[in-house]
Design an enzyme around this catalytic site. Structure first.
Site, short mmCIF file in Angstrom:
data_model
loop_
_atom_site.label_atom_id
_atom_site.label_comp_id
_atom_site.label_asym_id
_atom_site.label_seq_id
_atom_site.Cartn_x
_atom_site.Cartn_y
_atom_site.Cartn_z
N ASN A 85 0.86 -1.18 0.00
CA ASN A 85 0.00 0.00 0.00
C ASN A 85 0.90 1.24 0.00
OD1 ASN A 85 -2.38 -1.57 0.23
ND2 ASN A 85 -2.04 -1.79 2.43
N HIS A 98 7.06 -1.60 3.09
CA HIS A 98 6.79 -2.98 3.51
C HIS A 98 5.91 -3.66 2.48
CE1 HIS A 98 3.76 -0.35 5.36
NE2 HIS A 98 2.90 -1.35 5.22
#
Ligand code: AMP
Ligand code: ZN
Length: 112
Positions: A85, A98
């Site tokens: 995201n 991440h």
């Protein structure tokens, strides 16, 4: 800098680590959205994909090699999802790059 995932990378905060190399950590997400839900991070702090040019050479490859190894070891190869995201509009809540690794359930497409 007050960054949660930097603290996890430096082991100042505990995590449930499943794989670690010199430059990469993979640990269990604290709020899993699938039976397997891991996060793969570079230990080096960058905010998101938008800063990827700052990442040391080879680290992205190492992240994806780690993901492939985990998928193999955890028997996910038949269907798993890697998600990053990027930005608040996509739901990014931790500003340290991440990659979510999600597996062991059915996934809809398009994603929500
Ligand atoms: P995102 O919302 O895409 O930025 O993903 C951040 C993820 O970090 C979420 O899925 C959270 O559940 C997860 N998370 C937050 N704090 C921790 C923590 N201390 N250990 C492991 N995962 C965490
Ligand atoms: Zn960080």
């Amino acid at each position: 800098m007050d960054c949660l995932f930097c603290k996890i990378a430096k082991k100042e905060i505990d995590s449930n680590t499943v794989l670690e190399t010199e430059d990469v950590m993979v640990f269990k997400d604290i709020d899993p959205k699938a039976p397997v839900h891991l996060l793969a991070i570079p230990k080096q702090h960058i905010k998101s994909v938008m800063e990827v040019e700052k990442l040391a050479g080879g680290v992205l490859e190492e992240i994806f090699e780690s993901i492939a190894k985990i998928a193999q070891d955890m028997d996910l190869a038949d269907g798993f999802r890697v998600v990053t995201n990027t930005g608040r509009g996509a739901g990014q809540s931790v500003d340290h790059l991440h990659f979510h690794i999600l597996g062991k359930r059915k996934f809809a497409w398009p994603p929500g």
